[in-house]
Write an enzyme that holds these catalytic residues in place. Structure first.
Site, PDB file in Angstrom:
ATOM      1  CE  LYS A  65     -99.963   5.334  61.991  1.00 33.64           C
ATOM      2  NZ  LYS A  65     -99.232   5.847  63.161  1.00 33.64           N
ATOM      3  CG  ASP A 102     -99.975   6.859  67.298  1.00 35.31           C
ATOM      4  OD1 ASP A 102     -99.981   5.718  67.799  1.00 35.31           O
ATOM      5  OD2 ASP A 102     -99.769   7.077  66.085  1.00 35.31           O
TER       6      ASP A 102
END
Ligand code: ATR
Length: 287
Positions: A65, A102
Site C-alpha cells: 500500500k 478504507d
C-alpha cells in the site's frame, strides 16, 4: 473487455475477487478481476506490465500500500492522510491515480447501518492508531462528527495521528490517549470503532469494560474474521448496537469497481446488497 485485479503478497486470502466477481455477474459485465501475486521487489515491474497490458487499475493490499502511494502521480486526500493506497487507477493520459477507500468504506457502512445523518456532531472513540485508524479518522472528519478521541496501546502513536488530523481544522474536537483512558473517553461515546488487530483470529481480544458506555452506544469492529469478534459479542450481550467489519469490506470495494468498470456502470457505483454479504459470509466459511 476491462481487466482489473488485486495485487498483494500473499494474495491468495483476498476476498476482493469475491466482491468484484459478484458485481461483474450481477451487472452482466464482460470484464475480469484477478488475484495478482507480486513480491515487494517485483511490485513496480508488475504495475508497469499491467498498464502495458491495458488493465483499468488495481486494488492494492499488504505489503504494497505504501509503495503504491509512492508510485502514483496524483493522490486523493484519503491516500495522502494515510501515505497509502488501496486503489490505483490507470488513467487515459498515462498517469496513475491513488486513492484509499478504507476510511470512506467504513463511514459509508456506518451510515447505512445507523442512518445517513447519524454521524453529524457525534462523539466517536477510535481504538488503534495504525494505517486503518488514519483513514477512518480522516473519513469521520469529512462527515462532520463532533469529537474524535483516538486511544492506542502506545499513546504517542495516537498523539501523532491526532496532530496530523487536527492540523488547521477547528470544527471538530480531537483528543488522543492510551487505552488506560478508556473509561473517561467512553462515558459520552456515541460510537466506538475498533481498528486494532486485537480480536482477529489468532490474536487475543481487547479487554475493554463496556459497562462504562452509554446504553445506546454502538460498537463497530473493522475485523471480519471472525465475523463476531469477542468485542462485538460482549457488546451484543449488553444490548449495545454491534456492527461487524463486512460492511466496511463491501463499501470500500464499491468505488474501485466504479472506477474499473466506469463506462459499463454508466459512471455509477455498484450496490452493496444482502446478497453480496451472503456471498462473502460463504467465502469466509471456506477460508
Ligand atoms: P493497520 O495498518 O492495519 O491499522 P498497524 O499499523 O500494524 O495496522 O496497526 C495495528 C494497530 O493495532 C495499532 O494501533 C496497534 O497498537 P500499537 O500502535 O500500540 O502497536 C494495535 N494493536 C495490535 N495488537 C494489539 C493488542 N493486542 N492490544 C492493543 N492494540 C493492539
Amino acid at each position: 473487455m476491462n481487466r482489473a485485479g488485486v495485487i498483494g503478497w500473499p494474495v491468495a486470502h483476498s476476498l476482493s475477487p469475491v466482491l468484484h466477481g459478484y458485481w461483474l455477474k450481477q451487472y452482466g459485465i464482460d470484464g475480469s478481476y484477478e488475484k495478482i501475486p507480486a513480491a515487494p521487489e517485483d511490485f513496480v515491474a508488475t504495475i508497469t506490465r499491467l498498464r502495458a497490458e491495458g488493465y483499468a487499475g488495481v486494488n492494492v493490499t499488504v505489503p504494497h500500500k505504501e509503495a503504491a502511494f509512492a508510485l502514483a502521480d496524483t493522490h486523493r486526500q484519503s491516500a495522502k492522510a494515510t501515505n497509502a493506497a488501496n486503489l490505483l487507477v490507470f488513467m487515459g493520459d498515462g498517469r496513475i491515480g491513488a486513492d484509499n477507500t478504507d476510511g470512506t468504506g467504513l463511514v459509508d457502512s456506518l451510515e447505512s447501518e445507523l442512518g445517513s445523518i447519524a454521524l453529524g456532531g457525534k462523539n466517536i472513540v477510535v481504538l488503534g492508531a495504525g494505517g486503518a485508524a488514519r483513514g477512518i479518522v480522516e473519513a469521520l472528519y469529512g462527515r462532520g462528527v463532533g469529537k474524535i478521541t483516538v486511544l492506542n496501546r502506545h499513546a504517542e502513536r495516537a498523539l501523532q495521528l491526532i496532530e496530523y488530523a487536527s492540523a488547521s481544522r477547528t470544527n471538530v474536537k480531537f483528543k488522543s490517549g492510551s487505552l488506560a483512558e478508556w473509561a473517561e473517553a467512553a462515558t459520552d461515546a456515541w460510537l466506538v470503532v475498533n481498528t486494532t488487530s486485537a480480536g482477529m483470529k489468532g490474536n487475543p481480544p481487547l479487554d475493554m469494560d463496556l459497562s462504562v458506555l452509554p446504553k445506546d452506544a454502538a460498537i463497530c469492529d473493522i475485523v471480519y474474521n471472525p465475523l463476531e469478534t469477542p468485542l462485538l459479542k460482549s457488546a451484543k450481550a449488553r444490548g449495545l448496537r454491534a456492527i461487524d467489519g463486512l460492511g466496511m469490506l463491501m463499501c470500500q470495494a464499491a468505488p474501485s469497481f466504479q472506477a474499473f468498470f466506469f463506462d459499463e456502470m454508466g459512471g455509477k457505483a455498484p450496490e452493496v446488497t444482502p446478497g453480496l454479504r451472503t456471498a462473502l459470509v460463504e467465502a469466509l466459511g471456506q477460508h
